[in-house]
Scaffold this active site. Structure first.
Site, PDB file in Angstrom:
ATOM      1  N   HIS A  65     -16.268  26.672  45.995  1.00 26.90           N
ATOM      2  CA  HIS A  65     -14.471  26.690  46.217  1.00 26.90           C
ATOM      3  C   HIS A  65     -14.002  27.383  44.787  1.00 26.90           C
ATOM      4  O   HIS A  65     -14.578  26.406  44.112  1.00 26.90           O
ATOM      5  CB  HIS A  65     -13.951  26.626  47.114  1.00 26.90           C
ATOM      6  CG  HIS A  65     -14.270  26.555  48.793  1.00 26.90           C
ATOM      7  ND1 HIS A  65     -13.590  26.498  49.572  1.00 26.90           N
ATOM      8  CD2 HIS A  65     -15.831  26.334  49.150  1.00 26.90           C
ATOM      9  CE1 HIS A  65     -15.074  26.404  50.616  1.00 26.90           C
ATOM     10  NE2 HIS A  65     -15.902  26.689  50.486  1.00 26.90           N
ATOM     11  N   GLU A  85     -10.974  26.631  43.921  1.00 23.98           N
ATOM     12  CA  GLU A  85      -9.946  25.473  43.987  1.00 23.98           C
ATOM     13  C   GLU A  85     -11.240  23.839  43.343  1.00 23.98           C
ATOM     14  O   GLU A  85      -9.918  23.470  42.382  1.00 23.98           O
ATOM     15  CB  GLU A  85      -9.413  24.972  45.243  1.00 23.98           C
ATOM     16  CG  GLU A  85      -8.425  26.194  45.536  1.00 23.98           C
ATOM     17  CD  GLU A  85      -9.501  27.054  46.750  1.00 23.98           C
ATOM     18  OE1 GLU A  85      -8.840  27.721  47.885  1.00 23.98           O
ATOM     19  OE2 GLU A  85     -10.977  27.067  46.601  1.00 23.98           O
ATOM     20  N   CYS A 127      -8.857  26.216  52.308  1.00 19.14           N
ATOM     21  CA  CYS A 127      -9.194  25.648  53.196  1.00 19.14           C
ATOM     22  C   CYS A 127      -8.820  24.067  53.250  1.00 19.14           C
ATOM     23  O   CYS A 127      -8.027  23.339  52.260  1.00 19.14           O
ATOM     24  CB  CYS A 127     -10.844  25.875  53.108  1.00 19.14           C
ATOM     25  SG  CYS A 127     -11.844  25.209  51.958  1.00 19.14           S
ATOM     26  N   CYS A 144     -10.273  21.995  50.383  1.00 17.79           N
ATOM     27  CA  CYS A 144      -9.508  22.027  49.043  1.00 17.79           C
ATOM     28  C   CYS A 144      -8.843  21.301  49.298  1.00 17.79           C
ATOM     29  O   CYS A 144      -7.958  21.317  47.952  1.00 17.79           O
ATOM     30  CB  CYS A 144      -9.584  23.583  48.751  1.00 17.79           C
ATOM     31  SG  CYS A 144     -11.480  24.213  48.259  1.00 17.79           S
TER      32      CYS A 144
END
Length: 144
Positions: free
Chosen positions: A51, A53, A81, A84
């Protein structure tokens, strides 16, 4: 400064979109300077954790030579999410700025069940492990 950050985030989003990745981007700031930026790459790399992040956090870790990103802020295009958010907390990032909330109508696909191990055979193992992890953290915190 915030306008410039948003512009960069949107460029990263467009890059992700063109590569058929989920259009999410992240930027990490330290002392009012961008030290890391990324966008989602999970589809290309086939890695669950890729992801935006997390990729940005990994770059910032390398740049600052530390897993602790105290005094850093992260800017993201969408509210992180759960995975993260937890990584951001573990990285000790102070502030999270996001452009939009997560979509409410997003379906929950994950059907994972978390089941504690409880058989009598492992009770001793659990006790030994609890002692070990407790001593580890006690010793770590006493050194600080």
């Amino acid at each position: 400064m915030e306008t410039k950050i948003i512009e960069i985030l949107l460029k990263l989003v467009n890059k992700a979109y063109k590569k058929e990745e989920t259009p999410v981007a992240a930027i990490i700031m330290y002392n009012n300077k961008i030290i890391a930026k990324s966008y989602n790459k999970r589809n290309r790399t086939n890695k669950t954790i890729d992801h935006a992040e997390i990729l940005a956090i990994q770059k910032a870790n390398k740049k600052l030579k530390s897993w602790r990103l105290n005094n850093c802020s992260i800017y993201v295009t969408i509210k992180p999410c759960d995975m993260c958010m937890n990584v951001i907390r573990e990285a000790r990032i102070n502030k999270v700025y996001y452009l939009v909330n997560r979509l409410e109508e997003k379906k929950i696909y994950n059907k994972t069940k978390f089941i504690p191990l409880t058989s009598k055979e492992i009770e001793n193992v659990k006790e030994d492990y609890l002692k070990k992890i407790t001593i580890f953290w006690k010793n770590k915190r006493n050194k600080i």
